[in-house]
Design a protein around this motif. Structure first.
Motif, PDB file in Angstrom:
ATOM      1  N   GLU A  50       0.832  -1.209   0.000  1.00  0.00           N
ATOM      2  CA  GLU A  50       0.000   0.000   0.000  1.00  0.00           C
ATOM      3  C   GLU A  50       0.868   1.261   0.000  1.00  0.00           C
ATOM      4  OE1 GLU A  50      -2.867  -0.081   3.176  1.00  0.00           O
ATOM      5  OE2 GLU A  50      -3.368  -2.174   2.785  1.00  0.00           O
ATOM      6  N   ASN A  51       2.169   1.103  -0.251  1.00  0.00           N
ATOM      7  CA  ASN A  51       3.144   2.193  -0.237  1.00  0.00           C
ATOM      8  C   ASN A  51       3.206   2.913   1.104  1.00  0.00           C
ATOM      9  OD1 ASN A  51       3.954   1.565  -2.772  1.00  0.00           O
ATOM     10  ND2 ASN A  51       2.960   3.277  -3.773  1.00  0.00           N
ATOM     11  N   LEU A  52       2.994   2.153   2.186  1.00  0.00           N
ATOM     12  CA  LEU A  52       3.145   2.670   3.546  1.00  0.00           C
ATOM     13  C   LEU A  52       4.490   2.150   4.053  1.00  0.00           C
ATOM     14  CD1 LEU A  52      -0.425   1.813   4.906  1.00  0.00           C
ATOM     15  CD2 LEU A  52       0.383   4.028   4.093  1.00  0.00           C
ATOM     16  N   ILE A  53       5.456   3.060   4.234  1.00  0.00           N
ATOM     17  CA  ILE A  53       6.779   2.615   4.661  1.00  0.00           C
ATOM     18  C   ILE A  53       7.049   3.033   6.102  1.00  0.00           C
ATOM     19  CG2 ILE A  53       7.782   2.505   2.347  1.00  0.00           C
ATOM     20  CD1 ILE A  53       9.159   5.205   2.932  1.00  0.00           C
ATOM     21  N   SER A  54       7.756   2.170   6.811  1.00  0.00           N
ATOM     22  CA  SER A  54       8.100   2.421   8.204  1.00  0.00           C
ATOM     23  C   SER A  54       9.058   3.603   8.314  1.00  0.00           C
ATOM     24  CB  SER A  54       8.760   1.186   8.802  1.00  0.00           C
ATOM     25  OG  SER A  54       9.381   1.507  10.035  1.00  0.00           O
ATOM     26  N   VAL A  55       8.872   4.370   9.369  1.00  0.00           N
ATOM     27  CA  VAL A  55       9.754   5.499   9.638  1.00  0.00           C
ATOM     28  C   VAL A  55      11.193   5.006   9.841  1.00  0.00           C
ATOM     29  CG1 VAL A  55       9.361   5.482  12.139  1.00  0.00           C
ATOM     30  CG2 VAL A  55       9.958   7.628  10.999  1.00  0.00           C
ATOM     31  N   ASN A  56      11.359   3.731  10.157  1.00  0.00           N
ATOM     32  CA  ASN A  56      12.689   3.156  10.378  1.00  0.00           C
ATOM     33  C   ASN A  56      13.294   2.520   9.130  1.00  0.00           C
ATOM     34  OD1 ASN A  56      12.781   3.803  13.177  1.00  0.00           O
ATOM     35  ND2 ASN A  56      11.310   2.166  13.525  1.00  0.00           N
ATOM     36  N   SER A  57      12.569   2.560   7.999  1.00  0.00           N
ATOM     37  CA  SER A  57      13.096   1.980   6.766  1.00  0.00           C
ATOM     38  C   SER A  57      14.200   2.871   6.197  1.00  0.00           C
ATOM     39  CB  SER A  57      11.977   1.824   5.734  1.00  0.00           C
ATOM     40  OG  SER A  57      11.572   3.095   5.278  1.00  0.00           O
TER      41      SER A  57
END
Length: 158
Positions: free
Chosen positions: A117-124
């Motif tokens: 869903e193109n939601l990426i973790s702030v830690n990526s």
């Protein structure tokens, strides 16, 4: 106590799941355990053991969600002025300068991350490379294939 960043949408989804677990799943499991008990000998009762295992999983998930919500720092970027800076919760469109391919990501908490869903973790790696940058900045992101150069073409506080 450590605070975990979470979007308002992510917190709402966790509350929804918590409600489902407490009001629907938990009573179902309790009923299944009661029914399995009626079958007699608990040592060799597979239904009973399966229901107890399911109960353990459900209770663990409830505790996990409650812990996350109690330590959540809910950040709602829709209430902030858009100054073009990439921060937690924004939707950012980047263009690969080598291929001219544009990709849009929303930077979210670890629990909300879903690459489909193109939601990426702030830690990526991508999010870490973008945080703090501004519209029209060119950033180098370290990927497994090597360093890729991107330009930030849009920053939305939605």
């Amino acid at each position: 106590m450590t605070q975990y960043p979470m979007t308002a949408r992510g917190a709402a989804l966790l509350r929804e799941e918590l409600n489902e677990l407490k009001s629907v799943q938990r009573p179902k499991i309790i009923a299944a355990i009661a029914e399995a008990r009626e079958h007699g000998d608990l040592k060799e009762n597979a239904e009973y053991h399966a229901a107890r295992e399911q109960q353990s999983f459900c209770e663990g998930r409830i505790q996990d969600i409650e812990g996350k919500l109690s330590n959540a720092q809910i950040i709602d970027v829709t209430k902030m002025p858009n100054n073009g800076k990439v921060i937690f919760g924004v939707t950012v469109t980047i263009m690969n300068l080598e291929t001219d391919k544009e990709t849009t990501y929303r930077i979210v908490g670890d629990d909300e991350a879903n690459i489909k869903e193109n939601l990426i973790s702030v830690n990526s790696p991508i999010a870490r490379g973008l945080i703090g940058k501004e519209l029209d900045d060119v950033v180098n992101i370290q990927t497994p294939a090597g360093t890729v150069e991107y330009e930030i073409v849009e920053v939305e506080y939605i």
